[in-house]
Scaffold this active site. Structure first.
Site, mmCIF file in Angstrom:
data_model
loop_
_atom_site.group_PDB
_atom_site.id
_atom_site.type_symbol
_atom_site.label_atom_id
_atom_site.label_comp_id
_atom_site.label_asym_id
_atom_site.label_seq_id
_atom_site.Cartn_x
_atom_site.Cartn_y
_atom_site.Cartn_z
ATOM 1 N N ASP A 63 59.703 -37.952 -21.931
ATOM 2 C CA ASP A 63 58.895 -37.522 -20.789
ATOM 3 C C ASP A 63 58.423 -36.116 -21.117
ATOM 4 O OD1 ASP A 63 57.888 -36.456 -18.453
ATOM 5 O OD2 ASP A 63 59.378 -37.421 -17.172
ATOM 6 N N ASN A 90 49.079 -36.686 -26.936
ATOM 7 C CA ASN A 90 48.137 -37.622 -26.314
ATOM 8 C C ASN A 90 48.438 -37.877 -24.837
ATOM 9 O OD1 ASN A 90 46.318 -40.216 -26.263
ATOM 10 N ND2 ASN A 90 48.364 -40.893 -25.643
ATOM 11 N N LYS A 99 42.364 -42.678 -3.140
ATOM 12 C CA LYS A 99 43.078 -43.956 -3.301
ATOM 13 C C LYS A 99 42.244 -45.028 -3.977
ATOM 14 C CE LYS A 99 47.154 -44.594 -0.606
ATOM 15 N NZ LYS A 99 47.586 -44.205 0.727
ATOM 16 N N SER A 150 39.463 -33.257 -23.563
ATOM 17 C CA SER A 150 38.368 -33.981 -22.919
ATOM 18 C C SER A 150 37.166 -33.072 -22.773
ATOM 19 C CB SER A 150 38.825 -34.445 -21.530
ATOM 20 O OG SER A 150 37.705 -34.854 -20.765
ATOM 21 N N TYR A 165 42.302 -31.906 -13.543
ATOM 22 C CA TYR A 165 42.116 -32.418 -14.909
ATOM 23 C C TYR A 165 41.292 -31.425 -15.732
ATOM 24 C CZ TYR A 165 41.197 -35.956 -18.546
ATOM 25 O OH TYR A 165 41.117 -36.652 -19.727
ATOM 26 N N LYS A 169 42.628 -29.470 -19.106
ATOM 27 C CA LYS A 169 42.070 -29.663 -20.447
ATOM 28 C C LYS A 169 41.470 -28.359 -20.986
ATOM 29 C CE LYS A 169 43.170 -34.049 -20.953
ATOM 30 N NZ LYS A 169 44.261 -34.440 -21.858
ATOM 31 N N VAL A 198 36.615 -43.883 -22.999
ATOM 32 C CA VAL A 198 37.292 -44.986 -23.674
ATOM 33 C C VAL A 198 37.881 -45.987 -22.681
ATOM 34 C CG1 VAL A 198 39.099 -45.566 -25.334
ATOM 35 C CG2 VAL A 198 37.875 -43.406 -25.550
HETATM 36 P P1 NAP Z 1 46.176 -43.998 -20.210
HETATM 37 O O1 NAP Z 1 45.823 -45.355 -20.682
HETATM 38 O O2 NAP Z 1 46.255 -43.722 -18.747
HETATM 39 O O3 NAP Z 1 47.549 -43.585 -20.933
HETATM 40 C C1 NAP Z 1 48.166 -42.367 -20.614
HETATM 41 C C2 NAP Z 1 49.480 -42.307 -21.356
HETATM 42 O O4 NAP Z 1 50.125 -41.072 -21.030
HETATM 43 C C3 NAP Z 1 50.442 -43.434 -20.954
HETATM 44 O O5 NAP Z 1 51.162 -43.848 -22.090
HETATM 45 C C4 NAP Z 1 51.369 -42.735 -19.968
HETATM 46 O O6 NAP Z 1 52.659 -43.306 -19.842
HETATM 47 C C5 NAP Z 1 51.465 -41.369 -20.670
HETATM 48 N N1 NAP Z 1 52.068 -40.351 -19.813
HETATM 49 C C6 NAP Z 1 51.635 -39.869 -18.629
HETATM 50 N N2 NAP Z 1 52.519 -38.973 -18.150
HETATM 51 C C7 NAP Z 1 53.516 -38.877 -19.065
HETATM 52 C C8 NAP Z 1 54.719 -38.122 -19.155
HETATM 53 N N3 NAP Z 1 55.097 -37.272 -18.187
HETATM 54 N N4 NAP Z 1 55.499 -38.281 -20.251
HETATM 55 C C9 NAP Z 1 55.151 -39.137 -21.229
HETATM 56 N N5 NAP Z 1 54.045 -39.905 -21.198
HETATM 57 C C10 NAP Z 1 53.240 -39.765 -20.125
HETATM 58 O O7 NAP Z 1 45.128 -42.921 -20.767
HETATM 59 P P2 NAP Z 1 44.297 -42.827 -22.130
HETATM 60 O O8 NAP Z 1 42.890 -43.062 -21.789
HETATM 61 O O9 NAP Z 1 44.957 -43.581 -23.211
HETATM 62 O O10 NAP Z 1 44.433 -41.253 -22.371
HETATM 63 C C11 NAP Z 1 45.122 -40.676 -23.459
HETATM 64 C C12 NAP Z 1 44.640 -39.240 -23.587
HETATM 65 O O11 NAP Z 1 43.232 -39.232 -23.813
HETATM 66 C C13 NAP Z 1 44.891 -38.410 -22.337
HETATM 67 O O12 NAP Z 1 45.330 -37.117 -22.697
HETATM 68 C C14 NAP Z 1 43.517 -38.339 -21.690
HETATM 69 O O13 NAP Z 1 43.352 -37.193 -20.887
HETATM 70 C C15 NAP Z 1 42.613 -38.336 -22.904
HETATM 71 N N6 NAP Z 1 41.234 -38.763 -22.647
HETATM 72 C C16 NAP Z 1 40.963 -40.054 -22.282
HETATM 73 C C17 NAP Z 1 39.637 -40.422 -22.058
HETATM 74 C C18 NAP Z 1 39.256 -41.835 -21.670
HETATM 75 O O14 NAP Z 1 38.060 -42.090 -21.428
HETATM 76 N N7 NAP Z 1 40.188 -42.790 -21.633
HETATM 77 C C19 NAP Z 1 38.611 -39.484 -22.185
HETATM 78 C C20 NAP Z 1 38.915 -38.192 -22.551
HETATM 79 C C21 NAP Z 1 40.234 -37.840 -22.794
HETATM 80 P P3 NAP Z 1 53.017 -44.362 -18.652
HETATM 81 O O15 NAP Z 1 52.584 -45.710 -19.150
HETATM 82 O O16 NAP Z 1 54.500 -44.227 -18.522
HETATM 83 O O17 NAP Z 1 52.260 -43.927 -17.440
#
Ligand code: NAP
Length: 242
Positions: A63, A90, A99, A150, A165, A169, A198
């Site tokens: 965590d 990540n 909500k 981001s 957010y 970032k 993504v």
């Molecule tokens: P996601 O599918 O929501 O996955 C987020 C991950 O972070 C999950 O594995 C979640 O675990 C984990 N997490 C959250 N809080 C945590 C904690 N306290 N300790 C350990 N793990 C934790 O999001 P994603 O799109 O893959 O995003 C990954 C990264 O890319 C993030 O930093 C996000 O800001 C960045 N990003 C994403 C996008 C996009 O379009 N998707 C764009 C720009 C940047 P749980 O399963 O336990 O919740």
């Protein structure tokens, strides 16, 4: 660089973290998948270990908001592998939504508890991971740190909405510069990137990129050759303004 390299990926049970772990393993690195919840973490490892990547991927509970949890990870990495080469920060949260999933567009609506949790996860987690894991990198005079940031954190394009957010970032980008400068003589390259929009739980199904496309720049930065860039912000392998 040999295939002995060891990588830690945070939040690797799903989304971009999962795909980054997969791509690093395909390149031959030993990958420690971390997740805050054992069931989904172990399921992810089982899925990743199917086929050619067998035995290259292991699991550790993490965590990122807990210093104790981060210290336990650092101790285990030292004991089990004796080295750490790559850290991908990540794990992240985007909590500035109502909500129904609509963004909170006014800073006047921003919920301070959500902002605090966002900072704990997206900024202080990566900061503590750097504190605990960089000493291990320094021992082998090698390291690559990727902070998954981001475009919403870019000061050059800062605007309204997603207050917590965006703040987190922008701060993660600042952390990238601070750490990069501190380790510049230790062959540790520290960069931030934006993966684009993504299709993950966070990005939603209408996002324009696959996880594989989103992970490309993350993996590129995680495997930069010696002398590569450090202290930068990248998208599509191109340097971006802060
Ligand atoms: P996601 O599918 O929501 O996955 C987020 C991950 O972070 C999950 O594995 C979640 O675990 C984990 N997490 C959250 N809080 C945590 C904690 N306290 N300790 C350990 N793990 C934790 O999001 P994603 O799109 O893959 O995003 C990954 C990264 O890319 C993030 O930093 C996000 O800001 C960045 N990003 C994403 C996008 C996009 O379009 N998707 C764009 C720009 C940047 P749980 O399963 O336990 O919740």
């Amino acid at each position: 660089m040999s295939d002995d390299r060891v990588a830690v990926v945070t939040g690797a049970n799903r989304g971009l973290g999962f795909e980054t772990a997969r791509q690093l393993a395909v390149r031959g690195l030993r990958v420690i998948v971390t997740a805050r919840e054992p069931k989904s973490g172990k399921e992810a490892v089982d899925e990743l270990n199917l086929g050619a990547n067998k035995r290259k991927i292991s699991f550790h509970l993490l965590d990122v908001t807990s210093q104790k949890s981060i210290r336990q990870l650092a101790l285990s990495v030292r004991k089990d592998f004796g080295r750490l080469d790559v850290l991908v920060n990540n794990a992240g949260v985007l909590l500035d939504r109502h909500k129904g999933g609509e963004p909170t567009n006014s800073i006047m609506d921003a919920d301070m508890d959500k902002i605090r949790l966002t900072m704990e996860t997206n900024v202080y987690g990566p900061l503590m991971l750097c504190q605990e894991l960089i000493p291990l990198m320094k021992e082998h005079n090698y390291g690559r740190i990727v902070n998954v940031s981001s475009g919403l954190g870019q000061l050059a394009f800062m605007g309204r909405g997603y207050t917590g957010y965006r703040l987190s970032k922008a701060a993660l980008n600042a952390l990238t510069c601070i750490v990069a400068d501190e380790v510049k003589n230790a062959n540790i390259l520290v960069n931030a990137c934006c993966p684009g929009w993504v299709r993950t739980d966070m990005g939603g199904k209408n996002a324009t990129r696959s996880p594989a496309e989103g992970a490309d720049t993350i993996v590129w930065l995680a495997t930069l050759p010696d002398g590569g860039p450090s202290g930068g912000f990248f998208r599509d392998r191109e340097r971006q303004p802060w």
